[in-house]
Design a protein around this motif. Structure first.
Motif, PDB file in Angstrom:
ATOM      1  N   SER A   1       4.506  -3.226  -2.014  1.00  0.00           N
ATOM      2  CA  SER A   1       3.347  -3.224  -1.109  1.00  0.00           C
ATOM      3  C   SER A   1       2.383  -4.340  -1.507  1.00  0.00           C
ATOM      4  CB  SER A   1       2.623  -1.869  -1.194  1.00  0.00           C
ATOM      5  OG  SER A   1       2.161  -1.656  -2.517  1.00  0.00           O
TER       6      SER A   1
ATOM      7  N   GLU B   1       6.698   5.385  -4.333  1.00  0.00           N
ATOM      8  CA  GLU B   1       6.509   4.334  -3.328  1.00  0.00           C
ATOM      9  C   GLU B   1       7.810   3.971  -2.608  1.00  0.00           C
ATOM     10  OE1 GLU B   1       2.952   1.710  -5.120  1.00  0.00           O
ATOM     11  OE2 GLU B   1       4.677   1.881  -6.440  1.00  0.00           O
TER      12      GLU B   1
ATOM     13  N   ASN C   1       2.848  -8.656 -11.249  1.00  0.00           N
ATOM     14  CA  ASN C   1       1.853  -8.405 -10.198  1.00  0.00           C
ATOM     15  C   ASN C   1       1.341  -6.971 -10.157  1.00  0.00           C
ATOM     16  OD1 ASN C   1       0.639  -8.763  -7.332  1.00  0.00           O
ATOM     17  ND2 ASN C   1       2.187  -7.164  -7.075  1.00  0.00           N
TER      18      ASN C   1
ATOM     19  N   TYR D   1     -10.965  -2.136 -15.690  1.00  0.00           N
ATOM     20  CA  TYR D   1     -10.064  -2.994 -14.904  1.00  0.00           C
ATOM     21  C   TYR D   1     -10.427  -4.471 -15.077  1.00  0.00           C
ATOM     22  CZ  TYR D   1      -8.062  -5.144 -10.672  1.00  0.00           C
ATOM     23  OH  TYR D   1      -7.389  -5.961  -9.786  1.00  0.00           O
TER      24      TYR D   1
ATOM     25  N   THR E   1      -5.233  -3.699   0.563  1.00  0.00           N
ATOM     26  CA  THR E   1      -3.992  -3.131   0.013  1.00  0.00           C
ATOM     27  C   THR E   1      -4.211  -1.676  -0.413  1.00  0.00           C
ATOM     28  OG1 THR E   1      -4.454  -3.680  -2.298  1.00  0.00           O
ATOM     29  CG2 THR E   1      -3.378  -5.392  -0.978  1.00  0.00           C
TER      30      THR E   1
END
Ligand code: NAD
Ligand code: MG
Length: 335
Positions: free
Chosen positions: A100, A125, A176, A240, A275
């Motif tokens: 995704s 997923e 990624n 993060y 996303t």
């Protein structure tokens, strides 16, 4: 892909048409798929401000890791638009988080540029991953799905070994996959959540890269997805943002280490991109409504808009670019 036209509603399509384009595109087909591809074929200029849906976006929440196919509006990963031109013919790519978002856009583009592609993702997923696998196969390339959790060191090794066995090698590694959980205060971050962020966004790259390195020939390319958060950390993304700064350092250090071996290492630093990550706790609901609205392009980016960057960084043509971070943030942020 069920609702592909919902990415650009009729209202937004109308709003988005500059006068020149509007005269070339005849109603009533405005905003339809055929119409959009007609625009692309004749290479009409596209205004980036209204090319895609603009805020306000509907509030929505999914449990982590979420599915792109359940988002409203659906993200555009280039399913209908990306056209390859043989830039990566014969390349062997592994993309984490390839089901995704930004990883899917890279997977579609790589396949259409001629690469065989392995995608990794979490087992939950699978519905998104199936769509990507079908698209890679439609492009005439080998597609391999390797679900599994990259916070597990042993799995990271297996992922690389499986990639090498299935593709007969590896020369394009895209780190990624990422985990992002918004927390108003450092006091709200549990040890488990902190650990998940560090393991997914830092440790996994360490483990996967160590496993991959012995297999990477000169000419290979490693790409990491960092973030504008590395340069201007949001107050709600304390943990993060630190991992994304680590991703920048990963690129800069590793590029120096691997340059003499002929392996290039680069990064992409996206700004706000529409996303699943953002609707699974990555963003507060009130921030989601105006996601990207404060950027000069006044909207969130779409994964498809980053695909050409991942292609460029992988391509032999970028042979003097290593240790670079390529920004795509709608006009804000760094680098
Ligand atoms: P996404 O949710 O579509 O993709 C992230 C992927 O990471 C998921 O699909 C999942 O497969 C994978 N993942 C997460 N935890 C995992 C685990 N433990 N094991 C295996 N896979 C795991 O969202 P995205 O926005 O496309 O994210 C891709 C990258 O882009 C991430 O590194 C993210 O930090 C970065 N990024 C995103 C934005 C944005 O606004 N969307 C901005 C800057 C950077
Ligand atoms: Mg996903």
């Amino acid at each position: 892909m069920k609702k592909e036209n919902s990415i650009m509603s009729r209202r937004q399509a109308l709003k988005g048409m500059g006068t020149t384009v509007a005269t070339l595109v005849v109603a009533p087909a405005i905003g339809t798929e055929a119409n959009v591809s007609t625009n692309r074929n004749i290479n009409v200029l596209e205004n980036p401000v209204d090319k895609y849906p603009q805020p306000p976006y509907p509030k929505q929440k999914q449990p982590h890791p979420g599915l792109a196919s359940k988002m409203d509006p659906l993200p555009d990963h280039g399913e209908k638009s990306y056209k390859g031109s043989g830039r990566l013919t014969g390349r062997k790519a592994l993309i984490t988080g390839g089901d995704s978002g930004i990883g899917r856009a890279a997977a579609i583009a790589y396949a259409r540029e001629g690469a065989d592609v392995v995608i990794n993702y979490l087992p939950a997923e699978e519905p998104d991953a199936k769509e990507v696998i079908a698209l890679i196969k439609e492009a005439g390339r080998k597609a391999v799905a390797v679900p599994g959790d990259i916070t597990d060191k042993n799995f990271c090794k297996e992922l690389v070994e499986r990639t090498v066995a299935e593709l007969g090698g590896l020369d394009l590694l895209v780190n990624n996959a990422g985990y992002q959980k918004s927390n108003p205060s450092i006091l709200d971050i549990s040890d488990d959540s902190f650990d998940a962020t560090m393991k997914t966004n830092i440790y996994a790259l360490f483990w996967i890269t160590k496993a991959a390195l012995p297999h990477l020939p000169a000419g290979s390319s490693i790409i990491a997805t960092a973030s504008v958060q590395a340069y201007d950390p949001g107050e709600n993304l304390f943990d993060y943002a630190q991992t994304k700064a680590a991703n920048v350092a990963y690129v800069k250090s590793l590029a120096k280490q691997l340059g003499p071996k002929g392996i290039r290492v680069n990064g992409v630093a996206p700004g706000p991109v529409w996303t699943a990550l953002q609707v699974c706790g990555g963003q507060e609901q009130d921030k989601l409504e105006n996601f990207g609205g404060d950027s000069p392009l006044q909207r969130a980016g779409q994964p498809a808009e980053l695909a050409s960057i991942f292609v460029q960084l992988a391509d032999n043509g970028a042979s003097f670019s290593t240790g670079q971070i390529y920004g795509a943030a709608g006009g804000g942020g760094h680098p």
